[in-house]
Design a protein around this motif. Structure first.
Motif, mmCIF file in Angstrom:
data_model
loop_
_atom_site.group_PDB
_atom_site.id
_atom_site.type_symbol
_atom_site.label_atom_id
_atom_site.label_comp_id
_atom_site.label_asym_id
_atom_site.label_seq_id
_atom_site.Cartn_x
_atom_site.Cartn_y
_atom_site.Cartn_z
ATOM 1 N N ASN A 19 92.947 108.265 52.371
ATOM 2 C CA ASN A 19 91.779 107.461 52.713
ATOM 3 C C ASN A 19 92.094 106.433 53.800
ATOM 4 O O ASN A 19 93.046 105.658 53.686
ATOM 5 C CB ASN A 19 91.263 106.738 51.467
ATOM 6 C CG ASN A 19 90.841 107.719 50.386
ATOM 7 O OD1 ASN A 19 90.325 108.791 50.697
ATOM 8 N ND2 ASN A 19 91.066 107.380 49.131
ATOM 9 N N TYR A 63 84.925 103.094 49.536
ATOM 10 C CA TYR A 63 84.838 103.271 48.091
ATOM 11 C C TYR A 63 86.189 103.032 47.421
ATOM 12 O O TYR A 63 87.227 102.993 48.076
ATOM 13 C CB TYR A 63 84.334 104.674 47.757
ATOM 14 C CG TYR A 63 82.996 104.994 48.365
ATOM 15 C CD1 TYR A 63 81.818 104.524 47.796
ATOM 16 C CD2 TYR A 63 82.903 105.775 49.518
ATOM 17 C CE1 TYR A 63 80.580 104.825 48.364
ATOM 18 C CE2 TYR A 63 81.671 106.076 50.087
ATOM 19 C CZ TYR A 63 80.521 105.594 49.503
ATOM 20 O OH TYR A 63 79.308 105.884 50.065
ATOM 21 N N SER A 118 87.293 105.019 44.708
ATOM 22 C CA SER A 118 87.822 106.273 44.175
ATOM 23 C C SER A 118 87.807 107.375 45.222
ATOM 24 O O SER A 118 86.846 107.533 45.975
ATOM 25 C CB SER A 118 86.994 106.722 42.969
ATOM 26 O OG SER A 118 87.375 108.025 42.553
ATOM 27 N N ASP A 171 84.915 109.885 45.830
ATOM 28 C CA ASP A 171 83.856 109.652 46.810
ATOM 29 C C ASP A 171 84.255 110.050 48.233
ATOM 30 O O ASP A 171 83.442 109.944 49.153
ATOM 31 C CB ASP A 171 83.461 108.172 46.797
ATOM 32 C CG ASP A 171 82.804 107.757 45.491
ATOM 33 O OD1 ASP A 171 81.868 108.457 45.065
ATOM 34 O OD2 ASP A 171 83.243 106.759 44.885
ATOM 35 N N LYS A 189 82.138 113.175 50.313
ATOM 36 C CA LYS A 189 80.818 112.870 50.877
ATOM 37 C C LYS A 189 80.955 111.924 52.068
ATOM 38 O O LYS A 189 80.221 112.036 53.056
ATOM 39 C CB LYS A 189 79.885 112.280 49.819
ATOM 40 C CG LYS A 189 80.254 110.901 49.311
ATOM 41 C CD LYS A 189 79.263 110.403 48.265
ATOM 42 C CE LYS A 189 79.649 109.010 47.757
ATOM 43 N NZ LYS A 189 78.744 108.548 46.669
ATOM 44 N N TRP A 190 81.906 110.992 51.996
ATOM 45 C CA TRP A 190 82.123 110.054 53.101
ATOM 46 C C TRP A 190 82.682 110.784 54.318
ATOM 47 O O TRP A 190 82.235 110.565 55.455
ATOM 48 C CB TRP A 190 83.068 108.943 52.662
ATOM 49 C CG TRP A 190 83.243 107.868 53.692
ATOM 50 C CD1 TRP A 190 82.391 106.841 53.975
ATOM 51 C CD2 TRP A 190 84.363 107.707 54.583
ATOM 52 N NE1 TRP A 190 82.896 106.046 54.988
ATOM 53 C CE2 TRP A 190 84.108 106.563 55.378
ATOM 54 C CE3 TRP A 190 85.548 108.413 54.779
ATOM 55 C CZ2 TRP A 190 84.991 106.114 56.354
ATOM 56 C CZ3 TRP A 190 86.432 107.966 55.752
ATOM 57 C CH2 TRP A 190 86.144 106.835 56.529
ATOM 58 N N ALA A 245 82.866 117.387 44.035
ATOM 59 C CA ALA A 245 82.308 116.599 45.138
ATOM 60 C C ALA A 245 82.593 117.271 46.483
ATOM 61 O O ALA A 245 81.748 117.262 47.391
ATOM 62 C CB ALA A 245 82.887 115.186 45.118
#
Length: 282
Positions: free
Chosen positions: A10, A16, A18, A21, A24-25, A55
């Motif tokens: 990340n 976010y 977690s 998520d 989708k990001w 997801a």
């Protein structure tokens, strides 16, 4: 088919808490793939991994997973080999939970041996790893040996390609930043990219070469050791420059997976690479 792009873990801009998520990001940024990081150990719970996988499927994001950093295929100690096998099988288990189909593994360290001596240990070690993964039911997950950035590590391009000749399912993780760093900046520019891609094709054939796995970031190096630290695309003291590689991959119409490992800007820099690639495709 075209090349796909995404971040390793990340980015600093990820809003976010977690990783569930993340897909989708990432999709909202215009990216395609996400490499989940288990470098410090496979600590993800099955429930979390399954949520991440769901997801990712919903967002249309493909997943890969980076196995623990402390894997060393070149350690002759039988106890060490069993640990390495355990780390990789655990990584494949987590990959299975989330639906990832590629697991990146480190090649190892020389441990004061010649490069050839280290390879002669790593080859049967990798065969044992493959057998263990098959026995555990993970033969459908591709193991991806990675080119390494430090000079005293096993894993220059030829060494990784030789490891990948052991089994058709093995896919090289060609880390262009690592190769740049371990050659002290020599592997840079269009001609170097052409030679590296030609070499992958020569050893593995075009069908396997065109879908190779890749890491990319700018990397600071030291004259004695090679890789020192990962940088961002905004930092211009060190390379490699992604533009020549994007242009050459586009020219060949290959469809590799590019995972960006920039220091904190991996999502933004992955998007920069994707734009370069699409522009080169015209």
């Amino acid at each position: 088919m075209s090349a796909v792009f995404g971040p390793a873990g990340n980015a600093d801009s990820f809003p976010y808490k977690s990783s569930v998520d993340a897909p989708k990001w990432i999709a909202a940024q215009g990216l395609d793939v996400y490499e989940y990081q288990c470098g410090k150990g496979v600590n993800v719970r099955e429930e979390t991994a399954q949520k991440l996988g769901a997801a990712a499927r919903e967002a249309g994001i493909a997943l890969s997973l980076h196995a623990p950093y402390f894997i060393n295929l070149a350690n002759p100690n039988p106890e060490s080999l069993q640990k390495t096998i355990g780390y990789i099988v655990s990584a494949c288990e987590a990959a299975e939970w989330m639906g990832a189909r590629r697991v990146v593994i480190h090649s190892g360290a020389l441990m004061k041996r010649t490069r050839r001596e280290a390879m002669e240990i790593a080859i049967p070690s990798l065969k044992a790893v493959i057998a263990a993964c098959d026995e555990a039911g993970y033969g459908h997950i591709a193991l991806c040996p990675e080119t390494m950035g430090k000079i005293n590590q096993l894993g220059d391009l030829d060494e990784v390609l030789e490891l990948c000749t052991l089994d058709e399912r093995l896919i090289p993780t060609v880390d262009f930043g690592h190769l740049y760093a371990r050659t002290l900046g020599e592997l840079e520019g269009h001609e170097a990219c052409v030679k590296m891609l030609d070499r992958i094709q020569e050893v593995l054939g075009e069908n396997r070469a065109r879908t190779f796995h890749s890491h990319f970031s700018k990397i600071q190096f030291t004259p004695n050791g090679g890789e020192k630290m990962h940088l961002t695309f905004q930092q211009e003291d060190f390379g490699p420059d992604p533009a020549p590689l994007m242009a050459e991959v586009a020219r060949r119409n290959w469809s590799p997976t590019f995972i960006c490992e920039s220091a904190g800007t991996q999502a933004e820099d992955a998007l920069t690479m994707k734009r370069m690639y699409l522009e080169a495709r015209g």
